[in-house]
Design a protein around this motif. Structure first.
Motif, PDB file in Angstrom:
ATOM      1  N   ILE A   1     -12.109  24.180   1.704  1.00 12.20           N
ATOM      2  CA  ILE A   1     -10.744  23.710   1.974  1.00 12.20           C
ATOM      3  C   ILE A   1     -10.201  24.379   3.235  1.00 12.20           C
ATOM      4  O   ILE A   1      -9.599  23.717   4.086  1.00 12.20           O
ATOM      5  CB  ILE A   1      -9.828  23.986   0.755  1.00 12.20           C
ATOM      6  N   GLN A   2     -10.427  25.691   3.372  1.00  9.03           N
ATOM      7  CA  GLN A   2      -9.942  26.415   4.550  1.00  9.03           C
ATOM      8  C   GLN A   2     -10.604  25.898   5.832  1.00  9.03           C
ATOM      9  O   GLN A   2      -9.943  25.713   6.854  1.00  9.03           O
ATOM     10  CB  GLN A   2     -10.227  27.920   4.404  1.00  9.03           C
ATOM     11  N   LEU A   3     -11.914  25.658   5.779  1.00 10.81           N
ATOM     12  CA  LEU A   3     -12.626  25.143   6.952  1.00 10.81           C
ATOM     13  C   LEU A   3     -12.180  23.726   7.301  1.00 10.81           C
ATOM     14  O   LEU A   3     -12.046  23.388   8.482  1.00 10.81           O
ATOM     15  CB  LEU A   3     -14.140  25.182   6.714  1.00 10.81           C
ATOM     16  N   THR A   4     -11.925  22.910   6.285  1.00  9.83           N
ATOM     17  CA  THR A   4     -11.426  21.558   6.530  1.00  9.83           C
ATOM     18  C   THR A   4     -10.051  21.607   7.181  1.00  9.83           C
ATOM     19  O   THR A   4      -9.777  20.861   8.125  1.00  9.83           O
ATOM     20  CB  THR A   4     -11.355  20.768   5.203  1.00  9.83           C
ATOM     21  N   HIS A   5      -9.207  22.491   6.694  1.00 12.74           N
ATOM     22  CA  HIS A   5      -7.869  22.677   7.282  1.00 12.74           C
ATOM     23  C   HIS A   5      -7.987  23.091   8.753  1.00 12.74           C
ATOM     24  O   HIS A   5      -7.278  22.569   9.613  1.00 12.74           O
ATOM     25  CB  HIS A   5      -7.090  23.711   6.480  1.00 12.74           C
ATOM     26  N   ALA A  57      -7.682  21.668  14.425  1.00 13.10           N
ATOM     27  CA  ALA A  57      -8.262  21.909  15.755  1.00 13.10           C
ATOM     28  C   ALA A  57      -8.637  20.638  16.498  1.00 13.10           C
ATOM     29  O   ALA A  57      -8.512  20.574  17.726  1.00 13.10           O
ATOM     30  CB  ALA A  57      -9.483  22.811  15.631  1.00 13.10           C
ATOM     31  N   VAL A  58      -9.104  19.621  15.790  1.00 19.35           N
ATOM     32  CA  VAL A  58      -9.624  18.419  16.460  1.00 19.35           C
ATOM     33  C   VAL A  58      -8.571  17.718  17.320  1.00 19.35           C
ATOM     34  O   VAL A  58      -8.851  17.395  18.478  1.00 19.35           O
ATOM     35  CB  VAL A  58     -10.270  17.457  15.428  1.00 19.35           C
ATOM     36  N   ILE A 114       2.765  20.741  23.950  1.00 18.46           N
ATOM     37  CA  ILE A 114       3.717  19.698  23.562  1.00 18.46           C
ATOM     38  C   ILE A 114       3.340  19.131  22.194  1.00 18.46           C
ATOM     39  O   ILE A 114       4.186  18.937  21.329  1.00 18.46           O
ATOM     40  CB  ILE A 114       3.778  18.592  24.625  1.00 18.46           C
ATOM     41  N   LEU A 115       2.028  18.909  21.977  1.00 20.46           N
ATOM     42  CA  LEU A 115       1.563  18.394  20.695  1.00 20.46           C
ATOM     43  C   LEU A 115       1.856  19.397  19.578  1.00 20.46           C
ATOM     44  O   LEU A 115       2.333  19.002  18.507  1.00 20.46           O
ATOM     45  CB  LEU A 115       0.055  18.109  20.748  1.00 20.46           C
ATOM     46  N   ALA A 116       1.594  20.691  19.818  1.00 16.93           N
ATOM     47  CA  ALA A 116       1.816  21.709  18.803  1.00 16.93           C
ATOM     48  C   ALA A 116       3.292  21.791  18.423  1.00 16.93           C
ATOM     49  O   ALA A 116       3.632  21.948  17.249  1.00 16.93           O
ATOM     50  CB  ALA A 116       1.317  23.054  19.297  1.00 16.93           C
ATOM     51  N   ILE A 117       4.165  21.693  19.408  1.00 16.07           N
ATOM     52  CA  ILE A 117       5.610  21.720  19.118  1.00 16.07           C
ATOM     53  C   ILE A 117       6.011  20.469  18.325  1.00 16.07           C
ATOM     54  O   ILE A 117       6.794  20.553  17.376  1.00 16.07           O
ATOM     55  CB  ILE A 117       6.419  21.837  20.420  1.00 16.07           C
TER      56      ILE A 117
END
Length: 195
Positions: free
Chosen positions: A164-168, A173-174, A190-193
């Motif tokens: 679950i952690q790796l999937t998250h 990240a992708v 901008i995407l992160a915000i």
């Protein structure tokens, strides 16, 4: 009495799994260092390329340490002490916000910003670790001969949690990787915000 024995049995398992995560992370880190992360991110310029490499390895190390220490929160949850977890986490988040603001004010590099932004969960879990030790919740009370049976007991659940952690991590990240390749690193901010 029996419940107390089982609690310490599984608490010892937490140490075992934390150690396993740290060892696995230490084994993977040299291979990650061989990857040209700046090429994956689409970064140009020698300083930016070096910074991207160091940032990626630092973030990986922080993630490994955060996952390895996650068992401490489970110990408090098992004792119905979730309020303690929330207090420590809130205090660490407040201190972490102050550290990030200070780092931004001092115009720190990306690696320093990543460390200060990610340090609060690690600081909270370390404080909880010391608190658990002080309360007698943590002790390595399991004989070495019982580690294999303990591993068989906790490995299926731990493997699911790790998946679950790796999937998250992958899901988070992708999109950033795709945006950095198509529009550059400034667009990732901008995407992160926006997220």
């Amino acid at each position: 009495r029996k419940d107390e024995e089982w609690f310490h049995y599984y608490a010892s398992g937490g140490w075992l799994l934390a150690g396993s995560v740290l060892i696995l992370g230490a084994c993977v880190l040299p291979f990650l260092a061989l990857v040209d992360w700046s090429g994956i991110y689409g970064v140009v310029g020698q300083v930016s390329r070096t910074e991207a490499q160091r940032l990626t390895l630092t973030c990986f190390g922080i993630s490994v340490l955060t996952v390895a220490l996650s068992f401490v929160e489970a110990l408090f949850a098992a004792r119905m002490l979730l309020g303690t977890v929330y207090i420590y986490s809130s205090a660490a988040a407040l201190a972490g916000t102050g550290a990030v603001l200070t780092a931004v004010h001092l115009k720190a590099g990306l690696v320093t910003l990543a460390i200060t932004a990610s340090a609060s969960p690690i600081a909270a879990r370390m404080a909880l670790l010391f608190s658990a030790r002080r309360r007698g919740m943590i002790r390595l009370s399991l004989p070495i001969s019982h580690f294999s049976s303990l591993l068989r007991d906790v490995l299926p659940t731990s493997a699911s949690f790790l998946a679950i952690q790796l999937t998250h991590l992958f899901i988070g990240a992708v999109p950033n990787l795709i945006v950095s390749r198509l529009s550059g690193l400034s667009s990732v901010t901008i995407l992160a915000i926006g997220q």
